[in-house]
Design an enzyme around this catalytic site. Structure first.
Site, mmCIF file in Angstrom:
data_model
loop_
_atom_site.group_PDB
_atom_site.id
_atom_site.type_symbol
_atom_site.label_atom_id
_atom_site.label_comp_id
_atom_site.label_asym_id
_atom_site.label_seq_id
_atom_site.Cartn_x
_atom_site.Cartn_y
_atom_site.Cartn_z
ATOM 1 N N GLY A 150 6.146 6.390 7.361
ATOM 2 C CA GLY A 150 7.198 6.508 8.403
ATOM 3 C C GLY A 150 8.272 5.351 8.115
ATOM 4 N N LEU B 50 0.869 -1.376 0.022
ATOM 5 C CA LEU B 50 0.050 -0.026 -0.052
ATOM 6 C C LEU B 50 0.848 1.144 0.102
ATOM 7 C CD1 LEU B 50 -2.933 -1.077 2.672
ATOM 8 C CD2 LEU B 50 -2.881 -1.035 0.199
ATOM 9 N N LYS C 283 4.579 3.506 1.809
ATOM 10 C CA LYS C 283 5.319 3.364 3.039
ATOM 11 C C LYS C 283 4.832 4.536 4.071
ATOM 12 C CE LYS C 283 9.908 3.572 3.192
ATOM 13 N NZ LYS C 283 10.100 2.403 3.902
ATOM 14 N N ASP D 293 -1.498 15.813 15.081
ATOM 15 C CA ASP D 293 -0.786 16.024 13.388
ATOM 16 C C ASP D 293 -1.617 15.608 12.440
ATOM 17 O OD1 ASP D 293 1.549 13.488 11.630
ATOM 18 O OD2 ASP D 293 1.231 15.919 11.343
ATOM 19 N N LYS E 84 0.356 -2.181 9.065
ATOM 20 C CA LYS E 84 1.675 -1.573 9.164
ATOM 21 C C LYS E 84 2.596 -2.622 9.605
ATOM 22 C CE LYS E 84 1.767 2.832 10.968
ATOM 23 N NZ LYS E 84 1.152 4.213 11.598
HETATM 24 C C1 1D1 Z 1 -1.725 1.423 6.951
HETATM 25 C C2 1D1 Z 1 -1.093 2.696 6.953
HETATM 26 C C3 1D1 Z 1 -1.906 3.614 6.735
HETATM 27 C C4 1D1 Z 1 -3.185 3.800 7.588
HETATM 28 O O1 1D1 Z 1 -2.936 4.209 8.766
HETATM 29 N N1 1D1 Z 1 -4.443 3.556 7.151
HETATM 30 C C5 1D1 Z 1 -5.534 3.461 8.116
HETATM 31 C C6 1D1 Z 1 -4.705 3.058 5.751
HETATM 32 C C7 1D1 Z 1 -5.999 2.387 5.176
HETATM 33 N N2 1D1 Z 1 -6.151 1.999 4.169
HETATM 34 C C8 1D1 Z 1 -5.284 2.306 3.382
HETATM 35 C C9 1D1 Z 1 -5.149 2.152 1.825
HETATM 36 C C10 1D1 Z 1 -6.026 0.960 1.426
HETATM 37 C C11 1D1 Z 1 -5.880 1.119 0.006
HETATM 38 C C12 1D1 Z 1 -4.776 1.985 -0.416
HETATM 39 N N3 1D1 Z 1 -4.380 2.453 0.836
HETATM 40 N N4 1D1 Z 1 -3.886 2.931 3.571
HETATM 41 C C13 1D1 Z 1 -3.664 3.211 4.820
HETATM 42 N N5 1D1 Z 1 -2.433 3.724 5.275
HETATM 43 C C14 1D1 Z 1 -1.417 4.145 4.173
HETATM 44 C C15 1D1 Z 1 -0.527 2.892 3.793
HETATM 45 C C16 1D1 Z 1 0.729 3.754 3.018
HETATM 46 C C17 1D1 Z 1 0.817 5.092 3.529
HETATM 47 C C18 1D1 Z 1 -0.359 5.314 4.633
#
Ligand code: 1D1
Length: 311
Positions: free
Chosen positions: A40, A36, A38, A153, A59
């Site tokens: 941090g 998905l 990076k 943040d 994560k």
């Molecule tokens: C897991 C980390 C962060 C996040 O905190 N959430 C909740 C999230 C949910 N769906 C997604 C997601 C679903 C489809 C694409 N991204 N991504 C999330 N992220 C992104 C991933 C890469 C940077 C932050």
């Protein structure tokens, strides 16, 4: 048998082994799916639970990145605060576990990523859309502040959007929980464009009002397409924040109401900013924002504006 995967599609399984207090061992398995991005120190992947077929945004933090106590403290604080929260407009914290190499945090999957990606595509949003997203953010902030949590943040990149275009506040890496009424925090933290002036001053601490300030920066950014104090270097940005120096570009027509709302929130003196209830009472939420001729393909996840009245 048809369901056999050819070797290239070999699924990577992540196992979680847990021994319950009664000695029973249970194993939960997840299929590691698409990357998905990076976040941090973390690499993030879509995980699917093999039993429930439920997808998550995971994560993965390599333990090697957690040797320095600051990174460790930040992770422990993020988990401690985030796992205690449960609200429609706060990213769901599903589960966390570790294996030999990594710490895994399973979070609610938000398939439309964040408002950052949406603004990148759309340049800027209609006032009707801004109304809709801000009502959801205010509802989440009311919940966080009622639980003595300051996010610290808030920015477009931490406002996640699910398949129904609902907003979910995420990333509690810089969040803090006040221990008692009147407690004030002093650590300098946040993202340059969204950081409140009192955090930069660092004189007499900061509190919930820093999230209200960031909300003002977010509203401006959704409407105009870029943050109010953005410049090519951080020092100049901080100077503009301290001088409260920002303008509304002439080539973008905005209603008087939304400009008045933004100006009332971006007040240097935290005590002079409206609180969350006052924000919802602002006339911006009670005017029928023009229905844009061509609303984007997706629909808004909000009821019509008359339901915003705080009856
Ligand atoms: C897991 C980390 C962060 C996040 O905190 N959430 C909740 C999230 C949910 N769906 C997604 C997601 C679903 C489809 C694409 N991204 N991504 C999330 N992220 C992104 C991933 C890469 C940077 C932050």
């Amino acid at each position: 048998p048809t369901d056999r995967k050819d070797p290239t599609e070999q699924e990577i399984l992540i196992e979680e082994k847990k021994t319950k207090p009664n000695g029973e061992v249970y194993v939960r398995k997840y299929i590691k799916g698409r990357f998905l991005g990076k976040g941090g120190f973390a690499k993030c992947y879509e995980f699917t639970c093999t039993e429930t077929k439920q997808p998550y945004a995971a994560k993965l933090l390599p333990k090697s990145s957690l040797t320095k106590s600051r990174a460790r403290q930040k992770l422990l604080s993020e988990i401690k605060i985030h796992r205690s929260l449960k609200h429609k407009h706060v990213v769901g914290f599903q589960h966390f576990f570790e294996d030999h190499d990594n710490v895994y945090i399973l979070l609610e999957l938000c398939t439309n990523q964040t408002l950052n990606e949406i603004i990148r595509r759309r340049k800027r949003l209609h006032e009707l859309e801004v109304q809709c997203y801000v009502v959801q953010m205010v509802s989440a902030l009311k919940y966080l502040h009622a639980h003595k949590v300051i996010h610290r943040d808030l920015k477009l990149g931490n406002l996640f959007v699910n398949d129904k275009m609902e907003i979910k506040i995420g990333d509690f890496g810089l969040a803090t929980k006040l221990e008692f009424e009147g407690d004030r925090k002093r650590t300098i933290c946040g993202t340059p464009n969204y950081i409140a002036p009192e955090i930069l001053e660092g004189k007499n601490g900061h509190s919930y009002e820093v999230d209200i300030w960031s909300l003002g920066v977010i509203i401006y950014t959704l409407l105009i397409g870029k943050p109010p104090f953005e410049t090519s270097d951080v020092k100049t940005t901080y100077k503009k924040i301290r001088l409260n120096s920002y303008t509304f570009p002439d080539n973008i027509k905005c209603s008087r109401e939304i400009k008045d709302l933004i100006s009332s929130i971006l007040h240097l003196d935290p005590a002079k900013r409206p609180n969350l209830t006052q924000i919802l009472e602002h006339e911006f939420f009670h005017m029928n924002a023009a229905i844009p001729k061509a609303l984007p393909a997706y629909t808004l996840a909000c009821p019509p504006s008359e339901s915003y009245t705080t009856k």
